[in-house]
Design an enzyme around this catalytic site. Structure first.
Site, PDB file in Angstrom:
ATOM      1  N   LYS A   1       0.849  -1.208   0.000  1.00  0.00           N
ATOM      2  CA  LYS A   1       0.000   0.000   0.000  1.00  0.00           C
ATOM      3  C   LYS A   1       0.881   1.254   0.000  1.00  0.00           C
ATOM      4  CE  LYS A   1      -0.268  -0.267   5.040  1.00  0.00           C
ATOM      5  NZ  LYS A   1      -0.983  -0.962   6.120  1.00  0.00           N
TER       6      LYS A   1
ATOM      7  N   ARG B   1     -10.765  -0.504  14.246  1.00  0.00           N
ATOM      8  CA  ARG B   1     -10.771   0.170  12.944  1.00  0.00           C
ATOM      9  C   ARG B   1     -11.794  -0.595  12.099  1.00  0.00           C
ATOM     10  NH1 ARG B   1      -4.820   0.968  10.407  1.00  0.00           N
ATOM     11  NH2 ARG B   1      -5.314  -1.071   9.577  1.00  0.00           N
TER      12      ARG B   1
ATOM     13  N   HIS C   1      -6.689  -7.511  12.572  1.00  0.00           N
ATOM     14  CA  HIS C   1      -5.437  -6.752  12.619  1.00  0.00           C
ATOM     15  C   HIS C   1      -5.053  -6.531  14.081  1.00  0.00           C
ATOM     16  CE1 HIS C   1      -2.240  -4.425  10.949  1.00  0.00           C
ATOM     17  NE2 HIS C   1      -2.731  -3.229  11.209  1.00  0.00           N
TER      18      HIS C   1
ATOM     19  N   ARG D   1       0.719 -11.028   6.861  1.00  0.00           N
ATOM     20  CA  ARG D   1       0.758  -9.801   6.038  1.00  0.00           C
ATOM     21  C   ARG D   1       1.988  -8.996   6.448  1.00  0.00           C
ATOM     22  NH1 ARG D   1      -4.396  -9.737   8.384  1.00  0.00           N
ATOM     23  NH2 ARG D   1      -3.776  -7.894   9.545  1.00  0.00           N
TER      24      ARG D   1
ATOM     25  N   TYR E   1      15.890  31.247   5.968  1.00  0.00           N
ATOM     26  CA  TYR E   1      14.801  32.078   6.499  1.00  0.00           C
ATOM     27  C   TYR E   1      14.870  32.173   8.023  1.00  0.00           C
ATOM     28  CZ  TYR E   1      12.476  31.589   1.948  1.00  0.00           C
ATOM     29  OH  TYR E   1      12.160  31.614   0.618  1.00  0.00           O
TER      30      TYR E   1
ATOM     31  N   CYS F   1      14.152  24.727   3.440  1.00  0.00           N
ATOM     32  CA  CYS F   1      13.245  25.499   2.574  1.00  0.00           C
ATOM     33  C   CYS F   1      12.401  24.541   1.734  1.00  0.00           C
ATOM     34  CB  CYS F   1      14.051  26.426   1.670  1.00  0.00           C
ATOM     35  SG  CYS F   1      15.141  27.526   2.595  1.00  0.00           S
TER      36      CYS F   1
ATOM     37  N   ASP G   1      12.577  23.841  -1.490  1.00  0.00           N
ATOM     38  CA  ASP G   1      13.314  23.063  -2.496  1.00  0.00           C
ATOM     39  C   ASP G   1      14.788  22.867  -2.179  1.00  0.00           C
ATOM     40  OD1 ASP G   1      10.973  23.367  -4.278  1.00  0.00           O
ATOM     41  OD2 ASP G   1      11.614  25.461  -4.222  1.00  0.00           O
TER      42      ASP G   1
END
Ligand code: PLP
Length: 376
Positions: A36, A134, A168, A225, A271, A318, A320
């Site tokens: 997933k 859940r 689960h 799993r 910054y 930052c 990027d």
């Protein structure tokens, strides 16, 4: 690849981890590889192919879209959607031979009204909630209803196939196993009831990575799993002491110095000038930032590896880019490892998770799509 930032995925490590599980488990237990969330950020298709080659026989995803992506890429193995699928997509799942989770009896009834009689039967795994709270049913009455539905309608129909029953575990990675034992016992009682009622179900499964390597007296299942540990990470700190074999991490994150320069004393970095130089200092700019999932909360906290040595990220990360303090002048394009090994040093997903107050699971998942995955 123009961009000088990439995640390297070691498919041999994934295969090695799956083989270690395969060797550890009795032959009759099948491995469902959990891919997933784009294979926990590693790339679902390549991970799925590697896991299947190494001995997994099923795949699990959270969403029907994720299963469709695998089918479109030519992955043929049986697949289970772990999350809730709206019933109107039942026939799409049938057409693609994707098994769905029935989260409760009402969902199962709705699925049964939406299946397409012309197509092969829709496989479903009924989810029981034994303590995770859940998905799944959590009363014995609902199990009786499901069995009743099976005996009156599903058994004689060729459109729905009751393929699995699963639950689960909420605390399988913790030292104290009391809660897990209680979950396992609840699951066992339901299994016994279904067998008494002569409901033939092929797969019973409960264990995640942590549950798979622990022994629970009442756990009689024929599938596990495996998610996080296939990728080479331990489900928790405690599990590092419990695992019967060593895991090999498969995810590493790298970039290259884009610019190197010396800053004068008392110069602010990035910054808000949250880092100020004290003396003349060499710094390197790296082209990765929070838009790549390298969280801004790592500012002034994380370290990176260059030439086998740790170097600190200084100032704010930052969108990027980020800045690294260097010991000395280095050439442009020098490799910088943000997660992974260089020589005898390592920066792990656990290290970053620790700084961020989260779990290692989140680290590869948070590295965004803008960072290309390179397979080794
Ligand atoms: C994600 C998931 C798993 C895999 O758990 P790991 O701890 O990553 O091994 C197993 N089962 C279900 C239902 C899940 O959602």
């Amino acid at each position: 690849m123009i961009r000088q930032t990439w995640a390297e995925i070691d498919l041999q490590a994934i295969k090695k981890n799956i083989r270690a599980f395969r060797t550890h488990l009795p032959a009759e237990k099948e491995i469902m590889a959990v891919v997933k969330a784009n294979g926990y950020g590693h790339g679902a298709v390549r991970v799925a192919q590697s896991a299947l080659q190494a001995g997994a026989s099923w795949l699990a995803v959270a969403l029907l879209e994720e299963a469709l992506e695998l089918r479109d890429a030519g992955v043929q193995a049986p697949m289970l959607v772990l999350g809730y699928t709206p019933p109107e997509y039942a026939s799409l799942a049938q057409e693609k031979r994707i098994s769905l989770t029935a989260v409760d009896v009402e969902h199962l009834v709705e699925l049964s009204t939406q299946v397409e009689p012309q197509l092969p039967a829709l496989g479903f795994h009924f989810k029981v909630d034994t303590g995770m709270s859940r998905f799944g049913i959590n009363t014995h009455g609902e199990i009786e209803q499901a069995v009743h539905l099976y005996q009156t309608r599903l058994r004689s129909s060729s459109h729905l196939l009751w393929e699995g029953l699963y639950t689960h575990l909420a605390t399988a990675d913790e030292e104290d196993t009391t809660y897990t034992q209680a979950q396992v016992l609840r699951f066992k009682r339901i299994q016994v009831f279904l067998k008494q009622q002569k409901v033939p179900i092929k797969y019973y499964h409960a264990a995640n990575s942590a549950g798979t390597v622990r022994e629970f007296d009442d756990l009689e299942t024929n599938m596990v799993r495996v998610g996080i540990s296939m990728y080479g990470l331990y489900p928790s700190e405690h599990m590092k002491t419990v695992f019967p074999f060593t895991l090999t991490p498969s995810f590493s994150l790298h970039t290259r110095l884009s610019q190197v320069k010396q800053l004068a004393p008392s110069t602010g970095v990035s910054y808000g000038k949250t880092y100020m130089t004290e003396k003349p200092e060499w710094v390197g700019v790296i082209p990765i930032g929070y838009a790549d999932g390298y969280s801004r909360n790592l500012s002034n906290q994380a370290q990176v590896l260059i030439r086998g040595q740790k170097h600190p990220i200084i100032g704010r990360i930052c969108m990027d880019s980020s800045v690294v303090r260097l010991h000395t002048r280095l050439p442009r394009s020098e490799i910088v490892t943000l997660i992974g090994r260089q020589q005898d040093q390592a920066i792990t997903a656990d290290d970053l998770a620790h700084i961020l107050g989260t779990i290692n699971y989140e680290i590869p998942c948070m590295i965004g799509e803008r960072v290309p995955r390179v397979y080794k």
